[in-house]
Motif scaffolding. Structure first.
Motif, PDB file in Angstrom:
ATOM      1  N   GLN A 119      53.185  47.710  43.636  1.00 31.49           N
ATOM      2  CA  GLN A 119      54.252  48.555  42.777  1.00 31.49           C
ATOM      3  C   GLN A 119      53.710  49.926  42.693  1.00 31.49           C
ATOM      4  O   GLN A 119      52.658  50.501  42.105  1.00 31.49           O
ATOM      5  N   PHE A 120      53.763  50.798  43.908  1.00 28.73           N
ATOM      6  CA  PHE A 120      53.733  51.966  43.829  1.00 28.73           C
ATOM      7  C   PHE A 120      53.474  52.885  42.725  1.00 28.73           C
ATOM      8  O   PHE A 120      52.147  53.491  42.447  1.00 28.73           O
ATOM      9  N   GLU A 121      54.492  52.902  41.262  1.00 27.29           N
ATOM     10  CA  GLU A 121      54.202  53.688  40.335  1.00 27.29           C
ATOM     11  C   GLU A 121      53.191  53.806  39.742  1.00 27.29           C
ATOM     12  O   GLU A 121      52.556  54.238  39.119  1.00 27.29           O
ATOM     13  N   TYR A 122      52.833  52.509  39.976  1.00 26.36           N
ATOM     14  CA  TYR A 122      51.724  51.693  38.909  1.00 26.36           C
ATOM     15  C   TYR A 122      50.688  51.747  40.070  1.00 26.36           C
ATOM     16  O   TYR A 122      49.515  52.376  38.989  1.00 26.36           O
ATOM     17  N   ILE A 123      50.304  51.635  40.670  1.00 30.03           N
ATOM     18  CA  ILE A 123      49.059  52.555  41.651  1.00 30.03           C
ATOM     19  C   ILE A 123      48.595  54.161  41.148  1.00 30.03           C
ATOM     20  O   ILE A 123      47.044  54.238  41.105  1.00 30.03           O
ATOM     21  N   GLN A 124      49.866  54.369  41.275  1.00 33.61           N
ATOM     22  CA  GLN A 124      49.302  55.833  41.905  1.00 33.61           C
ATOM     23  C   GLN A 124      49.593  56.569  40.306  1.00 33.61           C
ATOM     24  O   GLN A 124      48.203  57.314  40.559  1.00 33.61           O
ATOM     25  N   LEU A 173      21.748  57.127  44.671  1.00 35.74           N
ATOM     26  CA  LEU A 173      23.145  57.361  43.533  1.00 35.74           C
ATOM     27  C   LEU A 173      22.387  57.110  42.203  1.00 35.74           C
ATOM     28  O   LEU A 173      21.853  55.606  41.853  1.00 35.74           O
ATOM     29  N   GLU A 174      22.080  57.298  41.165  1.00 34.23           N
ATOM     30  CA  GLU A 174      21.278  57.363  39.297  1.00 34.23           C
ATOM     31  C   GLU A 174      23.086  57.734  38.923  1.00 34.23           C
ATOM     32  O   GLU A 174      23.146  59.490  38.585  1.00 34.23           O
ATOM     33  N   THR A 175      23.906  57.255  38.432  1.00 37.73           N
ATOM     34  CA  THR A 175      25.162  57.466  37.708  1.00 37.73           C
ATOM     35  C   THR A 175      25.112  56.606  36.316  1.00 37.73           C
ATOM     36  O   THR A 175      24.755  55.498  36.507  1.00 37.73           O
ATOM     37  N   VAL A 176      25.729  57.250  35.512  1.00 37.26           N
ATOM     38  CA  VAL A 176      26.600  56.610  34.838  1.00 37.26           C
ATOM     39  C   VAL A 176      28.061  56.863  35.225  1.00 37.26           C
ATOM     40  O   VAL A 176      29.295  57.880  35.120  1.00 37.26           O
ATOM     41  N   ARG A 177      28.993  55.150  35.070  1.00 36.26           N
ATOM     42  CA  ARG A 177      29.740  54.958  35.084  1.00 36.26           C
ATOM     43  C   ARG A 177      30.967  54.899  33.925  1.00 36.26           C
ATOM     44  O   ARG A 177      31.021  54.323  32.893  1.00 36.26           O
ATOM     45  N   LEU A 178      31.671  55.834  33.895  1.00 35.62           N
ATOM     46  CA  LEU A 178      33.240  55.515  32.579  1.00 35.62           C
ATOM     47  C   LEU A 178      34.720  54.989  33.842  1.00 35.62           C
ATOM     48  O   LEU A 178      35.322  55.831  34.261  1.00 35.62           O
ATOM     49  N   THR A 179      34.172  54.255  33.368  1.00 32.16           N
ATOM     50  CA  THR A 179      35.628  52.735  34.500  1.00 32.16           C
ATOM     51  C   THR A 179      36.542  52.669  33.042  1.00 32.16           C
ATOM     52  O   THR A 179      37.022  52.372  32.390  1.00 32.16           O
ATOM     53  N   ILE A 180      37.192  52.955  33.695  1.00 31.49           N
ATOM     54  CA  ILE A 180      39.178  53.300  33.059  1.00 31.49           C
ATOM     55  C   ILE A 180      39.478  51.604  33.782  1.00 31.49           C
ATOM     56  O   ILE A 180      40.441  51.220  34.477  1.00 31.49           O
ATOM     57  N   PRO A 181      39.878  51.073  32.569  1.00 39.00           N
ATOM     58  CA  PRO A 181      41.241  49.856  32.086  1.00 39.00           C
ATOM     59  C   PRO A 181      42.431  50.356  32.678  1.00 39.00           C
ATOM     60  O   PRO A 181      42.596  51.586  32.161  1.00 39.00           O
ATOM     61  N   ARG A 182      42.952  49.405  33.148  1.00 44.21           N
ATOM     62  CA  ARG A 182      44.214  49.185  33.715  1.00 44.21           C
ATOM     63  C   ARG A 182      45.103  48.671  32.568  1.00 44.21           C
ATOM     64  O   ARG A 182      44.782  48.566  31.496  1.00 44.21           O
ATOM     65  N   ARG A 183      45.914  49.632  32.311  1.00 41.74           N
ATOM     66  CA  ARG A 183      47.199  50.210  31.551  1.00 41.74           C
ATOM     67  C   ARG A 183      47.386  50.403  29.936  1.00 41.74           C
ATOM     68  O   ARG A 183      47.679  49.048  28.907  1.00 41.74           O
TER      69      ARG A 183
END
Length: 461
Positions: A314-319, A403-413
């Motif tokens: 569904q486009f609305e979800y992934i957008q 690349l030496e990074t810290v990941r701020l990872t966003i859970p879905r919904r």
């Protein structure tokens, strides 16, 4: 910032989970007890959890309803049939082997497709993927475009494979010595960077000339499809499902961690076209996972995955999913915080080299930054740098990623834009006194996938 660019959440909240914010003194104590490794923190002490988007998703009412009709038969589950038909419809692969999660699929593919000494070229390594490839005698070769290693360079499709690098490897090593090409869509450790459809076509055309198979890491393929629709000419009017179907037409199969773009909490699969490989995979899934009709998942989990895959189209979800991540990135960029650009589909990556210029890579700056962010705010993130890269299996020396990074990872919904505001405020506040971030050293270093369970301590240089 133009806030009108960011659509409201395309869902209503039906169930809530109460979270708490422990005080800073308590966070300091917990962080020390956890060996300055955010993976070892008790989740009950975490205020906003951005450790990963893997299995941390909120399932829909339809998915929870599907859980109630799980067919838990040991063999021949009707939920497997539903999942198989869904994968065939969306991805176009005739054969499906379910696994408990993505690394189960990686293990099986590496076991059946790699002969010791063969090369496995890919667009940047991923931790578990490279482990399974090397564990089965393969030699990983990074063939991602050079621009992917430049955190500050903002160009589209930084996840693309460098066709010239791939061609040179084939010419140098011989096609018979290439196990397969591993193409990730999107590229996690590059910052969630997508791969263009044009690049997938080029890879397919080159490998077809030499009889080399291409397997996709499909973990975040729906996010990749959104970027193609948004940024690649000729795809603006295509549906997400149409784009996904075309993407995988350029591959021989795929590993999938369902814990991401299938919007579930557990599960994965290996899908493919080749029947001979499929039969080998079915033999191994019995050894490592379970029967070919459940492969380490309960029937209810397969049902939730099938429904989740359909919802992901569904486009609305992934957008909303991609733009919520972008919103956080824009807040940090406006404040001058160094991040990997452009912002990818699942996370904002802090550039620890520029964030902590006073620390050398051997000081584990990303690990220390992640620990400091939790102490500062209760926000949990994760290191993606020298610690995650591990050591060379032959020399024992650290792999040293650019690349030496810290990941701020966003859970879905799970979180709202307001949560992103809180995270941004915490990062910006920490950035203003970044010199307080101390170097770390190992107190315990496991030999495999050390970032999960390693322990550290701060020290004075």
């Amino acid at each position: 910032m133009d806030y009108k660019k960011y659509p409201a959440e395309p869902y209503r909240v039906k169930v809530v989970e109460t979270v708490k914010m422990v005080d800073k003194a308590e966070r300091e104590r917990v962080m020390k007890e956890s060996g300055y490794n955010t993976f070892l923190l008790p989740s009950e002490d975490v205020y906003i959890d951005l450790l990963t988007d893997s299995g941390t998703n909120a399932m829909s009412d339809k998915q929870w309803g599907g859980m109630m009709v799980g067919d838990e038969a040991y063999a021949g589950s009707r939920n497997f049939k539903h999942l198989e038909e869904t994968v065939q419809d969306i991805f176009g692969f005739p054969h499906l082997v379910p696994t408990h999660q993505g690394r189960g699929a990686e293990n099986i593919l590496s076991s059946i497709a790699i002969k010791p000494g063969q090369y496995v070229p890919g667009n940047m390594y991923f931790t578990t993927t490279r482990f399974h490839q090397e564990h089965n005698g393969g030699i990983f070769v990074d063939i991602i475009r050079d621009e992917a290693h430049d955190a500050g360079l903002s160009i589209p499709f930084k996840g693309n494979i460098d066709i010239k690098k791939l061609e040179n490897l084939i010419n140098e090593k011989g096609a018979e010595n290439i196990a397969y090409v591993c193409l990730a869509v999107t590229v996690n450790l590059a910052g969630g960077q997508p791969v263009s459809m044009a690049n997938m076509k080029e890879v397919r055309e080159l490998t077809a000339k030499h009889g080399i198979k291409v397997f996709f890491d499909a973990t975040r393929c729906v996010e990749n499809a959104y970027f193609i629709k948004e940024q690649e000419e000729g795809y603006a009017d295509k549906t997400i499902k149409e784009i996904v179907r075309e993407m995988f037409s350029y591959s021989d199969g795929a590993t999938m961690s369902g814990k991401k773009d299938c919007i579930v909490n557990i599960g994965g699969f290996l899908a493919m076209r080749d029947e001979e490989l499929f039969l080998k995979a079915k033999e191994l899934v019995v050894v490592y996972e379970g029967m070919p009709s459940y492969g380490g998942m309960a029937g209810r989990d397969m049902e939730a995955m099938a429904i989740g895959l359909q919802e992901a189209m569904q486009f609305e979800y992934i957008q909303h999913r991609v733009l919520q991540v972008r919103y956080l990135g824009e807040l940090l960029k406006e404040a001058g915080v160094p991040i990997v650009e452009p912002v990818g589909g699942h996370a904002v990556f802090l550039d620890a080299r520029r964030f902590c210029p006073h620390l050398e890579q051997d000081d584990f700056p990303a690990q220390s930054l992640a620990a400091s962010l939790f102490v500062e705010s209760g926000v949990r993130s994760m290191e993606r740098g020298i610690v995650s890269a591990g050591r060379d299996i032959k020399t024992g020396e650290h792999h040293r990623p650019k690349l030496e990074t810290v990941r701020l990872t966003i859970p879905r919904r799970v979180y709202t834009y307001k949560h992103m505001d809180v995270v941004a405020d915490a990062v910006i506040k920490l950035f203003k006194h970044k010199e307080d971030i101390k170097p770390l050293r190992f107190t315990y270093e496991p030999k495999q996938l050390r970032f999960f369970t390693a322990r550290f301590e701060p020290y004075e240089k």
